[in-house]
Design a protein around this motif. Structure first.
Motif, mmCIF file in Angstrom:
data_model
loop_
_atom_site.group_PDB
_atom_site.id
_atom_site.type_symbol
_atom_site.label_atom_id
_atom_site.label_comp_id
_atom_site.label_asym_id
_atom_site.label_seq_id
_atom_site.Cartn_x
_atom_site.Cartn_y
_atom_site.Cartn_z
ATOM 1 N N ARG A 86 0.751 -1.480 0.212
ATOM 2 C CA ARG A 86 0.351 0.081 0.194
ATOM 3 C C ARG A 86 0.828 0.891 -0.303
ATOM 4 O O ARG A 86 0.952 2.201 1.393
ATOM 5 N N THR A 144 -8.900 -1.320 -1.375
ATOM 6 C CA THR A 144 -7.807 -1.433 -1.796
ATOM 7 C C THR A 144 -6.370 -0.990 -2.979
ATOM 8 O O THR A 144 -5.203 -1.055 -2.181
ATOM 9 N N GLY A 145 -7.354 0.177 -2.827
ATOM 10 C CA GLY A 145 -6.481 1.335 -3.228
ATOM 11 C C GLY A 145 -6.329 0.988 -5.035
ATOM 12 O O GLY A 145 -5.316 1.762 -5.794
#
Length: 297
Positions: A86, A144-145
């Motif tokens: 992330r 989740t990006g």
């Protein structure tokens, strides 16, 4: 991820808190409550009894900035093991933490220039940006990006960008209006010299454009793109509340209590505008995301 999400919310609240406490410093005339920087006085790091109430208020704002920096470090530790999967969260936190020393130096320049209104205005801008970035940071902890590959149908993305740009214009003219108003932050500081009536009108014009654009986007989103509906409703409510407070404070002589509430609404407007634009570009929702959270969903 839950701990990171809670920490991100804390970051957003703290960034908004810096704006609010900075406003309280100005509204109570405590801008020079600490007469020096980085110490409160040339001989003391903390306020002395002789400095009274104003020293406590100004030093409180500085203390919150230190707490904000420590929060950034704490979040960095939480994110360290996620820095590769992330990187978006990791670098957003780095950016938010990096703003703190920049603001500290600008705060020092503000004190050294005896609250020059243009320096004070410049001191506010990074905090406004930080609130927007912090709101985006919070939103990213709920997914989740990874983009889904979809986006809202035209013209909603364009309307989302227009809302964010208009919000920036509103904030800009709001800063100039404050600099022309009665709350200088100190009995010895000057105002920016702009005509208070005219700068207030210039401030009101983009506000009305923002409200109209928000309503137009909401009408279209209800038909074509439901993910934008909730953020737009929140934004519209905040805008109407801000407008009401703005007009009441203008016609009642700008009482400091209403200005304080207006400062809270300012942070809410920035955060909600970021949420509106971001909702036009969906990402895959995180498995443990709480769908009940307002504004940043």
């Amino acid at each position: 991820m839950n701990r990171i999400r809670i920490a991100a919310w804390a970051m957003l609240i703290a960034q908004a808190g810096i704006i609010f406490t900075g406003g309280i410093v100005r509204l109570t005339g405590s801008g020079l409550g600490c007469s020096d920087w980085p110490k409160c006085t040339p001989d003391s790091l903390v306020p002395t009894k002789a400095m009274g109430f104003h020293g406590i208020i100004e030093f409180g704002n500085r203390t919150l900035a230190v707490a904000l920096a420590l929060l950034g470090v704490a979040i960095l530790i939480l994110l360290w093991k996620h820095r590769k999967d992330r990187p978006d969260l990791f670098w957003l936190n780095i950016a938010l933490t990096a703003i703190v020393p920049v603001q500290a130096v600008m705060g020092g320049i503000t004190v050294w220039t005896k609250l020059n209104p243009w320096v004070v205005a410049g001191h506010f801008v990074p905090s406004a940006i930080a609130v927007g970035v912090a709101a985006y940071f919070v939103r990213r902890t709920y997914d989740t990006g990874v983009r889904t590959g979809e986006k809202a149908p035209s013209p909603l993305p364009a309307l989302g960008w227009a809302i964010l740009i208009l919000t920036a214009v509103v904030v800009f003219f709001g800063v100039l209006t404050t600099g022309a108003g009665p709350h200088s932050g100190s009995t010895i500081s000057t105002r920016n010299g702009l005509d208070n009536v005219w700068i207030t009108r210039f401030h009101a014009f983009p506000v009305w454009l923002l409200v109209i654009t928000t309503i137009a986007a909401l009408v279209y989103a209800r038909k074509r793109w439901t993910p934008m509906v909730a953020p737009l409703v929140v934004l519209l409510i905040v805008e109407l509340a801000q407008g009401l407070i703005g007009y009441v404070q203008y016609f009642t002589g700008v009482p400091w209590v209403l200005v304080a509430f207006h400062m809270i609404g300012l942070s809410a407007t920035i955060a909600a505008s970021v949420a509106v634009l971001d909702s036009a570009y969906p990402r895959r929702v995180h498995a443990d995301a709480d769908r009940s959270v307002p504004v940043v969903r």
